[in-house]
Scaffold this motif. Structure first.
Motif, mmCIF file in Angstrom:
data_model
loop_
_atom_site.group_PDB
_atom_site.id
_atom_site.type_symbol
_atom_site.label_atom_id
_atom_site.label_comp_id
_atom_site.label_asym_id
_atom_site.label_seq_id
_atom_site.Cartn_x
_atom_site.Cartn_y
_atom_site.Cartn_z
ATOM 1 N N ILE A 1 0.841 -1.194 0.000
ATOM 2 C CA ILE A 1 0.000 0.000 0.000
ATOM 3 C C ILE A 1 0.884 1.255 0.000
ATOM 4 O O ILE A 1 0.448 2.334 -0.341
ATOM 5 N N ASP A 2 2.156 1.073 0.390
ATOM 6 C CA ASP A 2 3.084 2.202 0.489
ATOM 7 C C ASP A 2 3.948 2.205 -0.774
ATOM 8 O O ASP A 2 4.838 1.367 -0.937
ATOM 9 N N ILE A 3 3.682 3.148 -1.656
ATOM 10 C CA ILE A 3 4.332 3.138 -2.969
ATOM 11 C C ILE A 3 5.836 3.361 -2.856
ATOM 12 O O ILE A 3 6.613 2.777 -3.604
ATOM 13 N N GLU A 4 6.272 4.191 -1.882
ATOM 14 C CA GLU A 4 7.715 4.426 -1.743
ATOM 15 C C GLU A 4 8.438 3.158 -1.316
ATOM 16 O O GLU A 4 9.511 2.832 -1.825
ATOM 17 N N ARG A 5 7.808 2.441 -0.362
ATOM 18 C CA ARG A 5 8.407 1.185 0.091
ATOM 19 C C ARG A 5 8.409 0.169 -1.057
ATOM 20 O O ARG A 5 9.384 -0.536 -1.273
ATOM 21 N N ARG A 6 7.300 0.137 -1.814
ATOM 22 C CA ARG A 6 7.242 -0.811 -2.920
ATOM 23 C C ARG A 6 8.330 -0.510 -3.949
ATOM 24 O O ARG A 6 8.986 -1.405 -4.470
ATOM 25 N N ASN A 7 8.524 0.792 -4.235
ATOM 26 C CA ASN A 7 9.569 1.164 -5.191
ATOM 27 C C ASN A 7 10.950 0.739 -4.694
ATOM 28 O O ASN A 7 11.787 0.266 -5.463
ATOM 29 N N LYS A 8 11.154 0.928 -3.372
ATOM 30 C CA LYS A 8 12.433 0.547 -2.775
ATOM 31 C C LYS A 8 12.646 -0.963 -2.906
ATOM 32 O O LYS A 8 13.723 -1.433 -3.294
ATOM 33 N N TYR A 9 11.592 -1.726 -2.605
ATOM 34 C CA TYR A 9 11.693 -3.189 -2.681
ATOM 35 C C TYR A 9 11.866 -3.670 -4.126
ATOM 36 O O TYR A 9 12.575 -4.643 -4.387
ATOM 37 N N GLU A 10 11.223 -2.951 -5.027
ATOM 38 C CA GLU A 10 11.372 -3.328 -6.446
ATOM 39 C C GLU A 10 12.839 -3.196 -6.858
ATOM 40 O O GLU A 10 13.414 -4.065 -7.514
ATOM 41 N N LYS A 11 13.454 -2.091 -6.426
ATOM 42 C CA LYS A 11 14.870 -1.850 -6.732
ATOM 43 C C LYS A 11 15.741 -2.952 -6.112
ATOM 44 O O LYS A 11 16.634 -3.499 -6.772
ATOM 45 N N GLN A 12 15.445 -3.273 -4.833
ATOM 46 C CA GLN A 12 16.221 -4.328 -4.153
ATOM 47 C C GLN A 12 16.099 -5.654 -4.905
ATOM 48 O O GLN A 12 17.068 -6.392 -5.061
ATOM 49 N N LEU A 13 14.863 -5.931 -5.357
ATOM 50 C CA LEU A 13 14.626 -7.199 -6.043
ATOM 51 C C LEU A 13 15.363 -7.246 -7.381
ATOM 52 O O LEU A 13 15.980 -8.255 -7.733
#
Ligand SMILES: [Zn+2]
Length: 412
Positions: free
Chosen positions: A291-303
């Protein structure tokens, strides 16, 4: 309670007979004779509640209760009556039947309202028949892709043909789109389809928003070889890479204990899939939601970094195809506040929770503010004949929806 619990339960029981499979299951595919049967029954209840009904050319069933000032943007409520092929009795049905109960209760109590009220059963929310959902809700807000109508089901029937067979005229559907500003707000009650409320022993939840999913297909390419002879350090094993990426995804999404982030690898194809050949090519899907787009973006980068590192480690080539990406859609604060107020009046401690699954509200959110009420799902089971929400909980949800609608109708 203002709403009529017995009547609501009777409606659920009657609807559960249409497309009934086994003891408690439902198979009511979109745009079929079964869904039409459901529409006819629901339309009779809508009419009994004072609504005028019609089926638009997207295949949506719409009931309208005219307000004193029909030029005002409408209060819209609803969900869907189509089900999964091996589904339950409550998914979607809850949002339609509770909304009808709300309107019936409004008319019984002679609640005067300036705005018109509409209850919609949206066409093909589930998306399994044509492998793409939210057809009716995307349709009315002008968000369909041109190819959506050409998609075919497993019998080769196109959606266009299914709509025509259903009595719709797809050439006229553009006229059924809602003009910008014509919907004041949208309310959807839905079963949670997850275990959070049940585990917390709470009947009702206030939805914070619908999480934005990232759907990828990842392909890894290594080198086939005899499993008995190629030494471990010389292998390019695509399946080993996929396994490590699966674990990396799990580790990324569980970094913050208690956060609602979820990540899943649920399908995998291995080539050549022989027990004595090292896997040369593997493709698998990734589903990442937050639900948190900033966290999702961060995790996408990590992945992405992890996939790159793991591919290098095993000397694999890789590609990532983005099949679908959507940003989270937040419920309007002012509607959430109203829903919380109704819960408090009923002495319900209603937690705010994210919706992982999509709902029709996700499409409608592009046209207006929206709010969602979740009703507890026993053991979090859904898309399964074992799906269960008690009539008591559903009645509480309908009561919260009623109070919310009354309060919103007082805003002009
Ligand atoms: Zn649903």
């Amino acid at each position: 309670m203002y709403i009529n619990t017995t009547r609501l339960q009777q409606h659920f029981e009657a609807m559960s007979l249409i497309g009934k499979i086994g003891e408690t299951g439902t198979c009511r595919p979109a745009m079929t004779v079964l869904e039409k049967e459901g529409f006819n029954l629901v339309a009779s209840w809508m009419q009994d509640a004072g609504m005028k009904t019609h089926i638009d050319n997207f295949g949506n069933l719409i009931g309208r209760l005219k307000g004193n000032n029909p030029t005002l943007p409408v209060l819209m409520m609803g969900s869907h009556l189509d089900s999964q092929p091996y589904g339950g009795r409550f998914d979607g049905v809850a949002g339609v039947l509770c909304a009808i109960e709300v309107v019936k209760t409004l008319t019984e109590n002679n609640i005067a309202h300036e705005r018109s009220i509409e209850v919609i059963s949206f066409a093909d929310e589930e998306g399994w028949r044509f492998n793409k959902g939210l057809y009716g809700s995307k349709g009315i807000v002008g968000m369909l892709d041109p190819e959506d109508i050409e998609r075919k089901d497993k019998d080769g029937i196109s959606r266009r043909q299914a709509l025509i067979d259903f009595g719709c005229d797809p050439t006229k559907s553009a006229a059924d789109e809602y003009k910008p500003g014509s919907i004041f707000c949208f309310l959807e009650l839905h079963i949670e389809q997850g275990p959070v409320l049940d585990m917390g022993n709470k009947p009702i939840g206030v939805v914070s928003g619908i999480s934005g999913p990232i759907w990828w297909t990842v392909k890894l390419k290594g080198m086939a070889g005899h499993t008995g002879s190629v030494p471990m350090h010389l292998r390019k094993d695509a399946l080993l890479g996929a396994a490590e990426i699966t674990i990396a995804l799990y580790e990324i999404v569980t970094q913050i204990p208690g956060a609602p982030t979820v990540g899943t690898v649920a399908t995998i194809n291995v080539f050549p899939a022989s027990r004595n050949i090292i896997a040369e090519e593997v493709s698998f899907t990734i589903d990442l939601r937050d639900i948190d787009i900033e966290r999702r973006n961060k995790y996408e980068k990590q992945l992405r970094d992890k996939i790159d590192a793991i591919a290098k480690k095993h000397a694999l080539e890789y590609s990532i195809a983005e099949d679908f990406v959507s940003e989270p859609r937040y419920c309007a604060n002012w509607i959430k506040e109203i829903i919380h107020k109704q819960c408090e009046a009923l002495h319900l401690e209603a937690p705010e929770i994210m919706s992982g699954p999509f709902h029709d509200a996700m499409a409608i959110s592009y046209a207006c503010d929206y709010g969602m009420i979740f009703v507890r799902s026993k053991d979090g089971i859904s898309h399964n004949p074992l799906e269960y929400s008690s009539y008591q909980d559903l009645a509480l949800g309908a009561e919260v929806l009623y109070g919310t609608a009354v309060e919103i109708l007082s805003i002009v």
